[in-house]
Motif scaffolding. Structure first.
Motif, short mmCIF file in Angstrom:
data_model
loop_
_atom_site.label_atom_id
_atom_site.label_comp_id
_atom_site.label_asym_id
_atom_site.label_seq_id
_atom_site.Cartn_x
_atom_site.Cartn_y
_atom_site.Cartn_z
N PHE A 198 26.56 -9.98 5.67
CA PHE A 198 26.05 -8.62 5.90
C PHE A 198 24.53 -8.65 5.80
O PHE A 198 23.95 -9.39 4.99
CB PHE A 198 26.59 -7.64 4.86
N VAL A 199 23.87 -7.83 6.61
CA VAL A 199 22.44 -7.65 6.49
C VAL A 199 22.07 -6.27 7.03
O VAL A 199 22.66 -5.79 8.00
CB VAL A 199 21.64 -8.75 7.24
N LYS A 200 21.12 -5.64 6.38
CA LYS A 200 20.47 -4.46 6.95
C LYS A 200 18.98 -4.65 6.75
O LYS A 200 18.49 -4.78 5.62
CB LYS A 200 20.93 -3.16 6.31
N ALA A 201 18.27 -4.68 7.88
CA ALA A 201 16.83 -4.93 7.87
C ALA A 201 16.23 -4.33 9.12
O ALA A 201 16.90 -4.24 10.16
CB ALA A 201 16.55 -6.43 7.82
N PRO A 202 14.97 -3.94 9.08
CA PRO A 202 14.33 -3.41 10.29
C PRO A 202 13.99 -4.55 11.25
O PRO A 202 14.00 -5.73 10.87
CB PRO A 202 13.07 -2.75 9.74
N THR A 203 13.69 -4.21 12.47
CA THR A 203 13.23 -5.20 13.43
C THR A 203 11.72 -5.32 13.44
O THR A 203 11.17 -6.30 13.93
CB THR A 203 13.71 -4.84 14.85
N ALA A 204 11.04 -4.33 12.88
CA ALA A 204 9.58 -4.35 12.77
C ALA A 204 9.18 -4.73 11.35
O ALA A 204 9.98 -4.62 10.42
CB ALA A 204 8.99 -2.99 13.15
N SER A 205 7.94 -5.16 11.18
CA SER A 205 7.43 -5.53 9.86
C SER A 205 6.73 -4.37 9.18
O SER A 205 6.12 -3.52 9.82
CB SER A 205 6.46 -6.71 9.98
N ASN A 206 6.85 -4.35 7.87
CA ASN A 206 6.17 -3.37 7.01
C ASN A 206 6.52 -1.94 7.39
O ASN A 206 5.66 -1.08 7.54
CB ASN A 206 4.66 -3.58 7.05
N VAL A 207 7.82 -1.69 7.53
CA VAL A 207 8.29 -0.32 7.74
C VAL A 207 8.12 0.45 6.43
O VAL A 207 8.54 -0.01 5.37
CB VAL A 207 9.77 -0.31 8.18
N SER A 208 7.50 1.61 6.50
CA SER A 208 7.21 2.37 5.29
C SER A 208 8.48 2.93 4.68
O SER A 208 9.52 3.06 5.35
CB SER A 208 6.26 3.53 5.62
N ILE B 30 -4.08 0.38 -3.33
CA ILE B 30 -3.45 1.60 -2.81
C ILE B 30 -4.55 2.61 -2.52
O ILE B 30 -5.29 3.02 -3.41
CB ILE B 30 -2.42 2.15 -3.81
N SER B 31 -4.63 2.98 -1.25
CA SER B 31 -5.62 3.97 -0.83
C SER B 31 -4.97 5.35 -0.75
O SER B 31 -3.75 5.49 -0.82
CB SER B 31 -6.20 3.58 0.54
N GLY C 134 0.78 -1.23 0.00
CA GLY C 134 0.00 0.00 0.00
C GLY C 134 0.81 1.28 0.00
O GLY C 134 0.25 2.38 0.04
N TRP C 135 2.16 1.17 -0.05
CA TRP C 135 3.01 2.36 -0.12
C TRP C 135 3.25 2.71 -1.58
O TRP C 135 4.10 2.13 -2.23
CB TRP C 135 4.33 2.10 0.61
N LYS D 120 -6.16 0.71 -9.04
CA LYS D 120 -5.45 0.34 -7.81
C LYS D 120 -6.35 0.37 -6.58
O LYS D 120 -5.88 0.24 -5.46
CB LYS D 120 -4.25 1.27 -7.59
N ALA D 121 -7.64 0.48 -6.79
CA ALA D 121 -8.57 0.54 -5.65
C ALA D 121 -8.94 -0.84 -5.14
O ALA D 121 -9.54 -0.96 -4.07
CB ALA D 121 -9.83 1.30 -6.05
N LYS D 122 -8.60 -1.90 -5.88
CA LYS D 122 -8.92 -3.26 -5.49
C LYS D 122 -7.86 -4.19 -6.04
O LYS D 122 -6.98 -3.77 -6.79
CB LYS D 122 -10.30 -3.68 -6.03
#
Length: 528
Positions: free
Chosen positions: A474-484, A194-195, A157-158, A214-216
């Motif tokens: 090597f890795v770079k990733a957030p600890t939370a899911s679906n970071v915008s 995408i809203s 949805g981003w 993109k509404a559905k």
């Protein structure tokens, strides 16, 4: 570094759509052309080139009405002594898109081109030309090769956020002036509406450009086409397309999350009235072939397939895989025999033949899914797996059997210079696969590099499966899911092959171009 120097100021789109500050676009820009239009044909969605070779390339355009596609090429932006190419008639059958194949071009040279759209009833009436440029593949090793890769665009949805300037990552990539861009799949999110707005963790609001399609979730051919058109509303992407040729593959979100052939959507998923994934995939494949210049998907192409090999001169061959069309069903993936696997037998044999035939110093295997990263398929709560690995660190099972066969083949045929590139998991990382750490040992060491997303939600690092002995270097990733995308964690990768030494350097980069990790590999080795 012996790569060719950057050329002067690049040709850019003229008369293209400015980045919209509105949240909802007029129907005429997002939908099919309206036949009541007056004036001359226009190419509002820019131009693209793809599958470029030493003397050839494909040029793509979309018209706003029926039109004849004409391409002119020249050595300079002045278009002196231009060569003219008569392209196809663009009509409703291809959603007014068309691709013209160029041939007989000089190798290793900058080609300037412009696309004109002519009124089919009056060829003298043409719209304003839209310009672009690309480099043909060089036959000279000393010129080197530099390309970028990533994937995952407009996911979770981003979408195109006018407040942030749209898909800004494309401008950062354009500044590196690559020879081409490899998009490793999830070019769209057909299953991701995408809203107009999304809430951000800090209390702010993410605003999206929106369109009707993109509404559905996408089900009809028109809705799949609208998903591909949506991304072309972004001015950054259109400028990039006009400057950098592409090599494009697909993955799941061009159709539906985690899809496989023969899948039937559960009755409880009320988003879909069409329950046959095979029907959805056929529509998506048609739209994919209409909206990207892919040599094996052109009208009349004998192969009619996504997987192909693109020869990029003496230093590089790119083997584009299709890990969707021929796979078996997602399952616990613990079977002791698996003749279908993730590639299908025919594609696997094709890949083995082409790898054995290749005389390039480097063989990049462009995979739309990773090998040793565990990617669950949580659809309907089933304990199934989506990629190759299933988390069992022991001997190969399920789809791992097919990969083991391929890795064994590479070792015993002494095929040098294989490197795996992928996206899909929405973080960036580098994995080294080593037999001394593995349960399956009949292979030579190799590297797998992951990048993405381009503009989508970022997710934590995937677990590793020990069957092939991966070590995450090597890795770079957030600890939370679906970071915008506003929270960062948007990535692309760079591959730079030096024409003198033959060394291949991989750089993993953030969305602004900052280098996070670098690894240089030596040529002429079966394992690294």
């Amino acid at each position: 570094m012996s790569h060719r120097p950057f050329p002067g100021r690049r040709s850019v789109l003229r008369g293209s759509l400015a980045a919209s500050a509105a949240l909802t676009l007029p129907a005429g820009l997002g939908a099919a052309p309206a036949f009541a239009l007056s004036g001359r044909p226009e190419a509002r969605w820019g131009v693209q080139t793809g599958d470029v070779g030493t003397g050839s390339g494909l040029v793509w355009v979309r018209a706003d009405r029926p039109a004849r596609m004409i391409v002119e090429t020249a050595a300079t932006e002045s278009f002196r002594d231009a060569r003219r190419w008569q392209g196809p008639l663009l009509g409703a059958g291809t959603d007014f898109t068309g691709t013209t194949r160029l041939h007989g071009l000089p190798a290793g040279e900058q080609i300037h081109y412009r696309v004109l759209l002519a009124d089919p009833d009056d060829p003298r009436r043409t719209g304003e030309p839209v310009t672009g440029t690309f480099r043909t593949v060089s036959r000279r090793r000393r010129d080197g090769v530099r390309f970028l890769w990533s994937g995952d665009l407009a996911g979770q949805g981003w979408g195109i956020n006018p407040d942030r300037g749209g898909y800004r990552i494309y401008d950062a990539m354009a500044k590196l002036d690559p020879d081409f861009f490899l998009c490793s799949g999830d070019n769209i999110y057909a299953d991701g509406p995408i809203s107009a707005t999304q809430a951000l963790p800090d209390g702010g609001t993410w605003r999206n450009v929106t369109t009707e399609e993109k509404a559905k979730v996408a089900e009809t051919l028109a809705e799949f086409r609208g998903n591909f058109r949506y991304n072309l509303l972004d001015a950054n992407l259109r400028r990039f397309n006009a400057q950098v040729p592409s090599i494009v593959q697909w993955d799941d979100h061009e159709v539906r999350n985690n899809w496989y052939p023969g899948e039937v959507i559960a009755a409880t998923d009320t988003r879909y009235t069409e329950k046959s994934v095979d029907v959805l995939a056929a529509r998506a494949r048609r739209a994919f072939g209409e909206y990207f210049p892919v040599s094996t998907l052109l009208p009349g192409a004998r192969e009619g397939r996504v997987h192909r090999v693109l020869r990029q001169g003496p230093l590089l061959d790119v083997f584009v895989l299709d890990m969707r069309t021929y796979r078996d069903a997602n399952s616990p993936d613990d079977q002791t025999t698996d003749p279908q696997g993730i590639l299908g037998r025919e594609q696997l044999e094709w890949l083995k033949r082409e790898l054995a035939r290749s005389r390039a110093v480097w063989k990049v295997i462009a995979a739309d899914m990773p090998l040793g990263l565990v990617v669950p398929d949580s659809t309907e709560g089933r304990p199934n797996f989506e990629a190759v690995a299933q988390g069992d660190p022991g001997a190969p099972l399920g789809r791992e059997l097919q990969i083991a066969e391929l890795l064994r083949f590479v070792k015993h045929r002494r095929i040098t210079g294989t490197v795996w590139l992928t996206a899909d998991v929405h973080h960036t990382s580098a994995q080294h696969y080593q037999p001394s750490r593995a349960a399956f040992t009949d292979f030579e060491p190799f590297w797998e590099f992951v990048s993405g997303p381009l503009n989508a939600g970022a997710f934590p690092a995937s677990a590793l499966d020990g069957t092939f002995g991966p070590e995450r270097v090597f890795v770079k990733a957030p600890t939370a899911s679906n970071v915008s995308p506003a929270g960062g964690y948007q990535f692309f990768g760079e591959v730079d092959i030096d024409g003198g030494s033959g060394e291949l350097t991989v750089r993993l980069r953030e969305q602004d171009g900052t280098v996070l990790f670098t690894r240089t590999l030596q040529p002429g080795r079966v394992g690294q």
